[in-house]
Structures are given as C-alpha cells and as structure tokens.
Design an enzyme around this catalytic site. Sequence first.
Site, mmCIF file in Angstrom:
data_model
loop_
_atom_site.group_PDB
_atom_site.id
_atom_site.type_symbol
_atom_site.label_atom_id
_atom_site.label_comp_id
_atom_site.label_asym_id
_atom_site.label_seq_id
_atom_site.Cartn_x
_atom_site.Cartn_y
_atom_site.Cartn_z
ATOM 1 N N GLU A 136 -0.363 6.471 12.684
ATOM 2 C CA GLU A 136 0.159 6.583 11.314
ATOM 3 C C GLU A 136 -0.239 5.323 10.543
ATOM 4 O O GLU A 136 -0.109 4.210 11.069
ATOM 5 C CB GLU A 136 1.687 6.697 11.406
ATOM 6 C CG GLU A 136 2.399 6.766 10.079
ATOM 7 C CD GLU A 136 3.934 6.830 10.270
ATOM 8 O OE1 GLU A 136 4.409 7.011 11.419
ATOM 9 O OE2 GLU A 136 4.643 6.670 9.265
ATOM 10 N N ASN A 192 -2.146 9.258 7.049
ATOM 11 C CA ASN A 192 -1.249 8.660 6.062
ATOM 12 C C ASN A 192 -0.629 9.833 5.307
ATOM 13 O O ASN A 192 -1.258 10.395 4.406
ATOM 14 C CB ASN A 192 -2.000 7.739 5.098
ATOM 15 C CG ASN A 192 -1.052 7.106 4.087
ATOM 16 O OD1 ASN A 192 0.117 7.488 3.973
ATOM 17 N ND2 ASN A 192 -1.557 6.134 3.338
ATOM 18 N N SER A 203 0.942 0.320 2.040
ATOM 19 C CA SER A 203 1.997 -0.644 1.713
ATOM 20 C C SER A 203 2.899 -0.863 2.926
ATOM 21 O O SER A 203 2.898 -0.056 3.864
ATOM 22 C CB SER A 203 2.821 -0.123 0.534
ATOM 23 O OG SER A 203 3.497 1.075 0.896
ATOM 24 N N HIS A 239 -0.015 3.301 6.632
ATOM 25 C CA HIS A 239 0.435 3.182 5.247
ATOM 26 C C HIS A 239 -0.221 1.958 4.638
ATOM 27 O O HIS A 239 -0.271 0.901 5.278
ATOM 28 C CB HIS A 239 1.963 3.028 5.163
ATOM 29 C CG HIS A 239 2.662 4.206 5.755
ATOM 30 N ND1 HIS A 239 2.770 5.406 5.100
ATOM 31 C CD2 HIS A 239 3.231 4.380 6.966
ATOM 32 C CE1 HIS A 239 3.390 6.264 5.875
ATOM 33 N NE2 HIS A 239 3.681 5.681 7.018
ATOM 34 N N PRO A 253 -0.267 13.522 -0.096
ATOM 35 C CA PRO A 253 -0.166 13.641 -1.552
ATOM 36 C C PRO A 253 -0.324 12.316 -2.289
ATOM 37 O O PRO A 253 0.150 11.279 -1.831
ATOM 38 C CB PRO A 253 1.250 14.201 -1.761
ATOM 39 C CG PRO A 253 1.976 13.938 -0.496
ATOM 40 C CD PRO A 253 0.947 13.959 0.598
ATOM 41 N N ASN A 254 -0.994 12.432 -3.422
ATOM 42 C CA ASN A 254 -1.215 11.330 -4.371
ATOM 43 C C ASN A 254 -2.219 10.281 -3.888
ATOM 44 O O ASN A 254 -2.607 9.410 -4.659
ATOM 45 C CB ASN A 254 0.118 10.648 -4.746
ATOM 46 C CG ASN A 254 1.048 11.608 -5.452
ATOM 47 O OD1 ASN A 254 0.651 12.240 -6.417
ATOM 48 N ND2 ASN A 254 2.260 11.759 -4.958
ATOM 49 N N ARG A 268 10.068 -1.864 1.020
ATOM 50 C CA ARG A 268 10.237 -1.089 -0.218
ATOM 51 C C ARG A 268 11.598 -0.379 -0.230
ATOM 52 O O ARG A 268 12.500 -0.748 0.508
ATOM 53 C CB ARG A 268 9.039 -0.144 -0.352
ATOM 54 C CG ARG A 268 7.699 -0.921 -0.391
ATOM 55 C CD ARG A 268 6.531 -0.015 -0.584
ATOM 56 N NE ARG A 268 6.594 0.644 -1.895
ATOM 57 C CZ ARG A 268 5.853 1.719 -2.206
ATOM 58 N NH1 ARG A 268 4.992 2.205 -1.315
ATOM 59 N NH2 ARG A 268 5.963 2.270 -3.388
ATOM 60 N N TYR A 283 -1.061 -0.367 -4.146
ATOM 61 C CA TYR A 283 -2.014 0.341 -3.285
ATOM 62 C C TYR A 283 -3.452 -0.161 -3.378
ATOM 63 O O TYR A 283 -4.314 0.326 -2.646
ATOM 64 C CB TYR A 283 -1.961 1.845 -3.609
ATOM 65 C CG TYR A 283 -0.592 2.456 -3.354
ATOM 66 C CD1 TYR A 283 -0.047 2.476 -2.066
ATOM 67 C CD2 TYR A 283 0.162 2.993 -4.395
ATOM 68 C CE1 TYR A 283 1.212 3.021 -1.832
ATOM 69 C CE2 TYR A 283 1.421 3.543 -4.161
ATOM 70 C CZ TYR A 283 1.942 3.551 -2.881
ATOM 71 O OH TYR A 283 3.177 4.091 -2.641
ATOM 72 N N ARG A 310 -3.584 4.596 -9.108
ATOM 73 C CA ARG A 310 -2.158 4.698 -8.823
ATOM 74 C C ARG A 310 -1.580 3.348 -8.427
ATOM 75 O O ARG A 310 -1.975 2.793 -7.391
ATOM 76 C CB ARG A 310 -2.010 5.674 -7.639
ATOM 77 C CG ARG A 310 -0.620 5.851 -7.160
ATOM 78 C CD ARG A 310 -0.608 6.645 -5.866
ATOM 79 N NE ARG A 310 0.759 6.841 -5.465
ATOM 80 C CZ ARG A 310 1.142 7.123 -4.248
ATOM 81 N NH1 ARG A 310 0.249 7.264 -3.282
ATOM 82 N NH2 ARG A 310 2.409 7.271 -3.978
ATOM 83 N N ASP A 314 6.517 18.473 13.178
ATOM 84 C CA ASP A 314 6.433 19.582 14.141
ATOM 85 C C ASP A 314 4.975 19.967 14.412
ATOM 86 O O ASP A 314 4.597 20.217 15.547
ATOM 87 C CB ASP A 314 7.200 20.804 13.634
ATOM 88 C CG ASP A 314 8.710 20.661 13.806
ATOM 89 O OD1 ASP A 314 9.150 19.721 14.504
ATOM 90 O OD2 ASP A 314 9.453 21.487 13.244
ATOM 91 N N ALA A 349 4.156 10.477 0.709
ATOM 92 C CA ALA A 349 5.609 10.653 0.606
ATOM 93 C C ALA A 349 6.157 11.650 1.638
ATOM 94 O O ALA A 349 7.348 11.611 1.957
ATOM 95 C CB ALA A 349 5.975 11.094 -0.804
HETATM 96 C C1 DQA Z 1 2.338 5.355 1.425
HETATM 97 C C2 DQA Z 1 3.822 4.969 1.343
HETATM 98 C C3 DQA Z 1 4.677 6.150 0.907
HETATM 99 O O1 DQA Z 1 6.035 5.765 0.816
HETATM 100 C C4 DQA Z 1 4.225 6.649 -0.455
HETATM 101 O O2 DQA Z 1 4.976 7.774 -0.837
HETATM 102 C C5 DQA Z 1 2.770 6.928 -0.497
HETATM 103 C C6 DQA Z 1 1.857 5.973 0.112
HETATM 104 C C7 DQA Z 1 1.447 4.140 1.700
HETATM 105 O O3 DQA Z 1 0.302 4.347 2.070
HETATM 106 O O4 DQA Z 1 1.871 2.992 1.529
HETATM 107 O O5 DQA Z 1 2.319 7.900 -1.099
HETATM 108 O O6 DQA Z 1 2.169 6.271 2.465
#
Ligand code: DQA
Length: 148
Positions: A99, A75, A103, A101, A11-12, A108, A24, A19, A88, A78
């Site tokens: 995985e 990724n 950031s 990210h 998401p996002n 954080r 990011y 954003r 799961d 949230a």
């Molecule tokens: C994120 C870190 C998460 O905490 C955040 O909710 C994101 C982006 C990152 O890529 O740094 O949506 O996954």
Amino acid sequence: MPSSILLVNGPNLNTLGMREPHIYGHETLKEIEAKCKQAAKKLGMSLECFQSNCEGEIITKIQQAVKGYQGVIINPGAYTHTSVAIMDALLLIKSPIIEVHLSNIFQREAFRHESYVSKVAKGVICGFGSNGYLMALSAMAELVKKGK
Ligand code: DQA
C-alpha cells in the site's frame, strides 16, 4: 520472463499535479507512472498501471489480477479509509500487496488514520511523495525474489 507487477491508483489520483500540490506534489500521474515503469524495468520487472475513480472498476481489476501478476502495489486514495469491498477483493490476491500513500496519512485528519487496505497489505509506505512508489517497487523486487 520479467515478473509482472500491477500498480493501481484510486480516485482523484488522475488529477495529481493540479490537486493540492502542497500535499501531493507537482508531478502528474502520467509522469509518475513513466518513472515507475523505468524503475521496474531496471529491477527486472514489468509494470502495468491502472487508475480508476470507480470503486467497482478497481475491484474488477483486482479480481482480474488474481492470475498473471507477481505483486500488486496500490494507492486506493480515499477508498483506503472506507472500502471493505476493496479489502475483500485484495484478499483474493496471493502475491504480495504493498500500500502506498503520497502523504503521511497519520499526520492528517483522524478519518485518514484508518486503512482497510493495511489489514491485508504486506506493508505500507506513506509520506514520501511519489518516491513512495519507487520504494514500493524496490521492496516488491525483494519480495518477488524471495517468493513471498
Ligand atoms: C492518499 C491519501 C488519502 O487520504 C487521500 O484520500 C488520497 C490520496 C495519498 O496518496 O496520500 O486521495 O491516498
């Protein structure tokens, strides 16, 4: 046949570029995906990119990825910090999971320090912006070569 890798963004992440660019970066997801596809090709892999804002859609995509992919890079946005259901679903995947990210989640807020996905991923890359995806692809190429 090149190895097929699935890249999942949660998401996002479709709003990258607009954003919180100070966290990011300024690149859009489309730009990052294009860069990743090129890098994957150079590493002898093919990359499918998937993004969804919906937990259920991410889970369905992961379930469909049980067959046909040699690795998954994710990724989860949230959902990283909340989704037992995504964890799961990932448990079904026998190929390596990395995985990513953008950031450094450990620098954080405390609620970002916990990751359900880390419990099932081979490894985690965070804090390197969009380069993290390229790092993950290069790590994935090694894992696929070793068959791990
Ligand atoms: C994120 C870190 C998460 O905490 C955040 O909710 C994101 C982006 C990152 O890529 O740094 O949506 O996954």
